[in-house]
Design a protein around this motif. Structure first.
Motif, mmCIF file in Angstrom:
data_model
loop_
_atom_site.group_PDB
_atom_site.id
_atom_site.type_symbol
_atom_site.label_atom_id
_atom_site.label_comp_id
_atom_site.label_asym_id
_atom_site.label_seq_id
_atom_site.Cartn_x
_atom_site.Cartn_y
_atom_site.Cartn_z
ATOM 1 N N GLU A 233 0.826 -1.210 0.000
ATOM 2 C CA GLU A 233 0.000 0.000 0.000
ATOM 3 C C GLU A 233 0.862 1.262 0.000
ATOM 4 O O GLU A 233 0.600 2.205 -0.734
ATOM 5 N N PHE A 235 3.940 1.469 -1.027
ATOM 6 C CA PHE A 235 4.623 1.520 -2.318
ATOM 7 C C PHE A 235 3.702 2.116 -3.383
ATOM 8 O O PHE A 235 4.085 3.007 -4.140
ATOM 9 N N PHE A 236 2.470 1.621 -3.420
ATOM 10 C CA PHE A 236 1.512 2.094 -4.426
ATOM 11 C C PHE A 236 1.254 3.593 -4.273
ATOM 12 O O PHE A 236 1.278 4.339 -5.248
ATOM 13 N N LYS A 240 2.265 6.387 -7.065
ATOM 14 C CA LYS A 240 1.231 7.216 -7.685
ATOM 15 C C LYS A 240 1.598 8.699 -7.537
ATOM 16 O O LYS A 240 1.381 9.494 -8.445
ATOM 17 N N VAL A 275 -1.368 -10.308 -12.964
ATOM 18 C CA VAL A 275 -2.385 -9.395 -13.494
ATOM 19 C C VAL A 275 -2.621 -8.219 -12.553
ATOM 20 O O VAL A 275 -2.822 -7.093 -12.974
ATOM 21 N N ILE A 276 -2.535 -8.469 -11.253
ATOM 22 C CA ILE A 276 -2.713 -7.366 -10.294
ATOM 23 C C ILE A 276 -1.567 -6.357 -10.445
ATOM 24 O O ILE A 276 -1.796 -5.157 -10.516
ATOM 25 N N TRP A 277 -0.349 -6.868 -10.523
ATOM 26 C CA TRP A 277 0.800 -5.957 -10.683
ATOM 27 C C TRP A 277 0.656 -5.127 -11.955
ATOM 28 O O TRP A 277 0.854 -3.924 -11.941
ATOM 29 N N SER A 279 -1.963 -4.357 -13.670
ATOM 30 C CA SER A 279 -3.057 -3.386 -13.577
ATOM 31 C C SER A 279 -2.697 -2.225 -12.665
ATOM 32 O O SER A 279 -2.973 -1.069 -12.976
ATOM 33 N N LEU A 280 -2.081 -2.539 -11.535
ATOM 34 C CA LEU A 280 -1.794 -1.487 -10.553
ATOM 35 C C LEU A 280 -0.669 -0.551 -11.016
ATOM 36 O O LEU A 280 -0.695 0.639 -10.730
ATOM 37 N N LYS A 282 -0.242 0.251 -14.033
ATOM 38 C CA LYS A 282 -0.936 1.126 -14.974
ATOM 39 C C LYS A 282 -1.732 2.190 -14.221
ATOM 40 O O LYS A 282 -1.734 3.360 -14.568
ATOM 41 N N GLN A 283 -2.420 1.749 -13.175
ATOM 42 C CA GLN A 283 -3.226 2.673 -12.372
ATOM 43 C C GLN A 283 -2.362 3.805 -11.807
ATOM 44 O O GLN A 283 -2.785 4.953 -11.733
ATOM 45 N N LYS A 492 -3.988 13.859 -18.392
ATOM 46 C CA LYS A 492 -5.389 13.665 -17.979
ATOM 47 C C LYS A 492 -5.533 13.892 -16.480
ATOM 48 O O LYS A 492 -6.509 14.462 -16.024
#
Lengths: 495, 229
Positions: A233, A235-236, A240, A275-277, A279-280, A282-283, A492
């Motif tokens: 969390e 790290f994310f 971001k 897939v989670i990595w 996607s995240l 990218k997020q 964006k």
């Protein structure tokens, strides 16, 4: 899992002491000159670290004319950074003594910790962590250290790395990746602010380094090799946040398929780490790449291109199936190559040899020996099309091997890469539109080593003028597409 | 939104020792978070069935409603496209018969949502990143094509819209073959809500909403599974 409050917090000043240390102590140096300790000492001297390097070994003696102290406390001076290479069992003791000496940090190159997956290894690493909490930052254990060209710190082996400083940072769980990236970068024309190999990451690791690089004025592009993160969390959230300031390019190692947890829902069974990595990342608008070469190419594009999106480009050059190849590559990467108006097309065609050439965009020059001055004029004309945001120039230097054979002169002498690099730089300055060069070279066999060498020299010539050079059109477009993806999302987010 | 109502349902189910919510309970939790779900009722006898049919209207779908029967289709406990009272009555009898002993907590009667486009939404707890929301192609395609993406909760509206753009089958959301474009605003709200359930309810371990059917442009949660921790 530790909470954030437990973790060692470090301000920018302490980081400065780590990356720009006032004196270094190498703990565990053999007077015979063998082993990591002596290797590090020689590497630091070779790369030209200017301050004092103190050496320690219980047996004493000397190395290269320099005394080896028997104990850390015998060192007559303070030092900011310790490089510890003693056996794992002796590491906690050495680390504690360095802390008492007031060192800001220690890189522990020694292995024999958590990576062994033994109780003893884990216990030793926990001891290291406990000492680190008392106020000395630890890089490692089981790492290759720090490379900082500005201060003259280097990884092991890294005696021959460049002292040229630049905007690229890299932090890596793997020491081998750190050394390889430093070398790959050097040969591609990248210059680094800092490279940190943090190994087991007992103390300092991905999230804190990312945050530091994010706020480091010398770093413009951050690269990371990650196998696992300690606090997902944190790290994310940090990622971001930092991607809003500068690009972060990530290789996630160990992307296994779906997790093996016992789950009931389809959502959970499909939400494996891969897939989670993906996607995240990218997020968080991180740029995900698959391997080191891709990372280096992507970094090259980020460091050499203006910070923006390039949707419409011109392609100029030659080579097999240029038109179709360029169109296919462009479509794959969401870029378009708009056809020129007939008027402009005519102007360009007047400059090119007939027959065979075509100026529709892509512009096929037909003849590989078209003079750089003509190419310069063509590129200036193409840039006059308001839609064009970037130009790709595909060079055909390998054909000069034939010239070399005819004239008996070395290929590097008959190939006009230096002149072309100069002219391309002029085009960029005059038009304000970046040019990306492709150094196409199908001649790579042992009978063409002179061509390989010449191409590398050509790369240097372009790089010195801040013009990015790639080996193929597809690689160039892929790198541009990554730049586009990042700035598009960033734009964006800032709307 | 009625978080309190959702928490109440989960609390009761946990007190009863359920490992998962029944479909009916799961839909109530989703509805409490303003996620559009099928109109549905639990019936325990033929009389209640008649009343339900009158209220919901044909055609109907009927399913066994038990928290222990997670995969109803495989167990032959689902009847679809029931058009008359007679068909409904027969289906009720058959499902009741086939329910495992002592597991009969009624038959779920619901409106049959028609639409050819099926999507999936879900929530899983990643060991590293916590609650993550899934979106992708639904129905049988979920497992076959695995055309899915995730986002970490909480989701911003932009995140939810990006998810729709990121799947390979993104065109399914556009106006296609006479079908209207999907209501992406509503889909985004649903995805955000699924993430919010994950953040609000620590005892919700996993969520599957599959399929979410596009009835015209409007997405509706047709089947749902909520696994408890």
């Amino acid at each position: 899992m530790e909470s954030k409050a437990d973790s060692n917090s470090t301000d920018q000043t302490q980081f400065d002491r780590i990356f720009h240390p006032e004196n270094i102590a190498v703990i565990g140096v053999s007077s015979k000159g063998a082993g990591f300790g002596a290797g590090m000492f020689f590497a630091l001297r070779a790369i030209g670290y200017e301050k004092d390097i103190f050496l320690v070994n219980p047996k004493g003696g000397s190395l290269a004319g320099q005394p080896i102290y028997k104990r850390i406390e015998d060192i007559p001076h303070g030092f900011d950074l310790a490089i510890i290479t003693v056996t794992a069992g002796a590491v906690p003791g050495a680390l504690e003594e360095c802390r008492r000496k007031g060192a800001a940090a220690a890189q522990i190159l020694s292995s024999g910790f958590r990576e062994l997956n033994t109780d003893e290894g884990r216990a030793l690493e926990e001891q290291v962590r406990q000492i680190a909490r008392k106020g000395i930052r630890v890089i490692g254990p089981n790492c290759f250290g720090i490379y900082c060209p500005q201060s003259g710190l280097t990884v092991l082996p890294g005696a021959d790395l460049s002292r040229k400083t630049g905007p690229v940072a890299f932090c890596s769980q793997s020491g081998g990746m750190a050394v390889d990236f430093a070398n790959t970068g050097k040969s591609m024309g990248l210059a680094f602010s800092k490279i940190v190999s943090f190994g087991n990451g007992a103390d300092l690791r991905e999230t804190e380094l990312l945050d530091y690089f994010g706020n480091d004025s010398q770093t413009g592009v951050i690269n990371m090799y990650i196998e696992g993160v300690k606090d997902g969390e944190a790290f994310f959230d940090t990622l971001k946040n930092i991607t809003q300031k500068k690009p972060v390019i990530i290789i996630k190692g160990g992307l296994s398929a779906a997790g093996s947890r016992a789950v009931l829902s389809h959502t959970a069974s499909m939400g494996g780490s891969r897939v989670i990595w993906q996607s995240l990342l990218k997020q968080a608008n991180a740029v995900q790449v698959n391997d080191m070469e891709e990372m280096a190419r992507t970094t090259l594009a980020f460091t050499r291109l203006p910070a923006r999106v390039f949707r419409q480009i011109s392609v100029l050059g030659g080579g097999g199936a240029l038109g179709v190849g360029a169109a296919d590559a462009a479509e794959t990467h969401g870029i378009s190559i708009p056809a020129f108006e007939p008027g402009l097309r005519g102007q360009i065609e007047d400059l090119l040899p007939r027959p065979g050439s075509s100026a529709a965009n892509p512009v096929d020059v037909a003849n590989p020996y078209v003079r750089p001055e003509i190419l310069e004029q063509v590129m200036e004309l193409a840039a006059a099309d308001k839609r064009i945001e970037l130009q790709i120039l595909i060079t055909l230097f390998h054909h000069y091997k034939n010239f070399s054979a005819l004239t008996g002169k070395p290929v590097r002498e008959v190939t006009p890469y230096a002149e072309l690099a100069e002219r391309v730089e002029k085009v960029v300055q005059k038009t304000g539109k970046p040019v990306v060069v492709v150094l196409n070279n199908p001649k790579r066999g042992t009978d063409h080593m002179d061509v390989v060498e010449m191409i590398q020299e050509a790369r240097q010539a372009f790089m010195q003028r801040q013009i990015p050079a790639f080996d193929s059109l597809n690689e160039a477009m892929e790198a541009i597409a990554r730049v586009n993806q990042y700035y598009n999302t960033k734009g964006k987010a800032n709307e | 939104m009625n978080k309190q109502a959702a928490m109440e349902i989960i609390k009761k189910a946990r007190e009863k020792g359920q490992k998962a919510l029944s479909e009916f309970e799961a839909k109530q939790v989703l509805a409490a978070y303003d996620i559009p779900v099928t109109r549905e009722m639990i019936v325990e006898d033929q009389l209640q069935l008649k009343q339900a049919a009158a209220q919901i209207g044909f055609p109907l779908v009927m399913k066994a409603c038990s928290a222990d029967v997670a995969h109803k289709t495989e167990n032959n406990l689902v009847r679809v496209d029931l058009r008359t009272s007679q068909e409904a009555g027969l289906a009720f009898a058959e499902i009741s018969e086939q329910m495992p002993d002592g597991e009969n907590s009624g038959v779920l009667v619901q409106e049959m949502v028609s639409g050819k486009r099926e999507l999936v939404m879900g929530m899983t707890r990643d060991p590293q990143f916590g609650a993550c929301v899934m979106f992708g192609l639904g129905g049988i395609f979920t497992e076959i094509l695995k055309d899915i993406v995730f986002r970490k909760a909480p989701l911003a509206r932009e995140d939810a819209l990006d998810m729709m753009q990121e799947i390979r089958g993104r065109k399914i959301l556009e106006a296609v073959r006479g079908m209207p474009a999907a209501d992406t605003d509503l889909l985004a709200q649903m995805l955000i809500a699924v993430g919010q359930i994950g953040l609000d309810m620590e005892h919700v371990a996993e969520i599957d909403i599959n399929p979410v059917i596009l009835a015209g442009s409007r997405p509706v949660a047709v089947d749902a599974l909520i696994v408890l921790a």
